[in-house]
Design a protein around this motif. Structure first.
Motif, PDB file in Angstrom:
ATOM      1  N   LYS A 209       0.858  -1.180   0.000  1.00 54.33           N
ATOM      2  CA  LYS A 209       0.000   0.000   0.000  1.00 54.33           C
ATOM      3  C   LYS A 209       0.892   1.227   0.000  1.00 54.33           C
ATOM      4  O   LYS A 209       1.983   1.207   0.581  1.00 54.33           O
ATOM      5  CB  LYS A 209      -0.912   0.026   1.245  1.00 54.33           C
ATOM      6  CG  LYS A 209      -1.953  -1.079   1.277  1.00 54.33           C
ATOM      7  CD  LYS A 209      -2.784  -0.991   2.545  1.00 54.33           C
ATOM      8  CE  LYS A 209      -3.802  -2.120   2.600  1.00 54.33           C
ATOM      9  NZ  LYS A 209      -4.586  -2.078   3.866  1.00 54.33           N
ATOM     10  N   LEU A 216      -4.593   6.831   1.395  1.00 53.41           N
ATOM     11  CA  LEU A 216      -4.220   5.712   0.535  1.00 53.41           C
ATOM     12  C   LEU A 216      -4.328   6.121  -0.928  1.00 53.41           C
ATOM     13  O   LEU A 216      -5.388   6.551  -1.385  1.00 53.41           O
ATOM     14  CB  LEU A 216      -5.136   4.515   0.811  1.00 53.41           C
ATOM     15  CG  LEU A 216      -4.834   3.239   0.019  1.00 53.41           C
ATOM     16  CD1 LEU A 216      -3.502   2.639   0.469  1.00 53.41           C
ATOM     17  CD2 LEU A 216      -5.960   2.218   0.193  1.00 53.41           C
ATOM     18  N   GLY A 219      -3.229   0.613  -3.636  1.00 53.91           N
ATOM     19  CA  GLY A 219      -3.410  -0.593  -2.848  1.00 53.91           C
ATOM     20  C   GLY A 219      -4.639  -1.332  -3.320  1.00 53.91           C
ATOM     21  O   GLY A 219      -5.563  -0.735  -3.879  1.00 53.91           O
TER      22      GLY A 219
END
Length: 426
Positions: A209, A216, A219
């Motif tokens: 990730k 984020l 991922g």
């Protein structure tokens, strides 16, 4: 943290695994980690509090000793207002992956773990204004078992991760097989390590990730996740690495501490460990009151840690020997499934007052921090599952992959698939 003044709107969904869910504070560099349970499984508040306290104690008294004070963050158990937890649960529900919604966030106990946000640099309490890039890698088991208890020769040639890939794709867990091999990443050979990282980028699954400023940006949540947008990822990464031409070359560390820990504690492989587990089980069936004395469920204190250091391999037939090996295997399983987070942030060349660790590149420098997470001790009760899964993985690989290859490939080409023989072109 002021538990009496909690606003769910200050927290955002950060991620979740099989047993817990994490939310991050919008301003402060902290996260809250909640346990998850199936809808029909109820635990008392006291049991949940003790579960979380055991996680803290295990990290503090065991994993910090093995991995180092600076890399393991234990956190603390906090008691939160129930109204806040319930509102937070409603707020984040729409962001959870569908495949994870078979378990519910614990909203009854009000207990959670408060931890530093490891996607940020671990030197400041509040979020920094400078951009921060964080890479999370779940490396998995990085060695071939050498135990004489192994019954399938294939386990001495192909690592568990690579064999398990075929079963996971066949059962729909992932869409395609990853070329990533933990042996490459742990090898210390730059060529193989480069290939491992490239393979993770191409097929991240749940082993890679990338976060930018705590969010984020790359991922894979599950097999239904969309394909990676390479142009978008490049757009995010370009300000960090252009025009620096990459990190500076030079000496690099070839010691793999996590691999060494797993090899030290997993001397028997699950095939050699399972009969010892059965010995402990028979003893507990006869003397169930001894479960607490044997520290199966804690406390994970200094005494527990000291017993892990007994690396003798000569079985004297006692329950004590069997229990030591079982506890060592649980810690080895924990290390096999841990994650490593590396946070990087550009810093000025003349920032002489900055005392944080710095890694140089050709035209800039990066302040960095390294943390190891996902260090909950694996359950004692999971050992039978691990034993059955191990056999299922190997048998599937032998029957459907290796047997098929044997009919269509030359011996030379077959050998190139063995993990210990792989040399990749870059």
């Amino acid at each position: 943290m002021d538990e009496g003044k909690m606003d769910e709107n200050e927290w955002r969904y950060h991620g979740e695994g099989n047993k817990s869910l994490v939310v991050a504070h919008a301003q402060r560099c902290v996260v809250l980690r909640f346990l998850k349970f199936p809808p029909n499984r109820k635990k008392t508040s006291e049991e949940i509090f003790q579960h979380l306290q055991n996680i803290v104690d295990f990290g503090k008294n065991v994993m910090k000793e093995f991995l180092g004070e600076n890399y393991v963050h234990c956190g603390e158990v906090v008691q939160l207002p129930l109204d806040f937890v319930k509102q937070l649960c409603l707020k984040i529900q729409c962001e959870r992956p569908e495949s994870r919604c078979d378990k519910d966030l614990d909203t009854l106990s009000g207990c959670a773990l408060c931890l530093p946000n490891l996607a940020r640099l671990q030197t400041y309490q509040f979020a920094e204004r400078r951009p921060i890039l964080c890479v999370e890698i779940k490396p998995k088991c990085g060695f071939i078992p050498f135990s004489s208890d192994v019954t399938h020769d294939m386990k001495h040639r192909v690592c568990r991760y690579c064999m398990h890939q075929h079963l996971k794709v066949a059962t729909g867990k992932w869409k395609q097989i990853s070329k990533y091999c933990p042996l490459d990443l742990y090898s210390g050979n730059k060529q193989r390590m480069y290939f491992a990282l490239k393979s993770l980028l191409q097929e991240a699954q749940n082993n890679l990730k990338i976060f930018k400023n705590g969010e984020l940006i790359y991922g894979c949540k599950d097999a239904r996740s969309p394909m990676a947008d390479w142009s978008e990822l490049a757009h995010h990464l370009k300000p960090f690495f252009f025009p620096s031409n990459g990190l500076a070359s030079g000496p690099h560390c070839t010691r793999a501490v996590i691999r060494e820990l797993v090899q030290m504690l997993d001397l028997l492989d699950i095939e050699g460990l399972y009969p010892l587990y059965r010995r402990v089980e028979r003893y507990l069936e006869e003397f169930p009151e001894e479960r607490k004395t044997l520290q199966i469920d804690g406390p994970y204190d200094e005494a527990f840690y000291q017993r892990l250091l007994d690396l003798s391999t000569e079985d004297d037939g006692t329950v004590a020997f069997a229990l030591t090996k079982v506890q060592q295997y649980r810690v080895a399983m924990t290390a096999k499934d841990c994650s490593i987070m590396i946070a990087l942030s550009p810093c000025l060349q003349d920032a002489s007052s900055d005392q944080r660790p710095v890694v140089p590149s050709s035209r800039s420098r990066f302040a960095f921090s390294v943390s190891v997470l996902d260090l909950d001790l694996k359950p004692y009760e999971s050992i039978p599952h691990q034993y059955k899964l191990d056999g299922k993985i190997v048998n599937y690989y032998l029957k459907t992959v290796h047997a098929k290859d044997a009919t269509v490939m030359s011996t030379r080409f077959k050998e190139s698939e063995d993990c210990t023989l792989v040399l990749h072109k870059v």
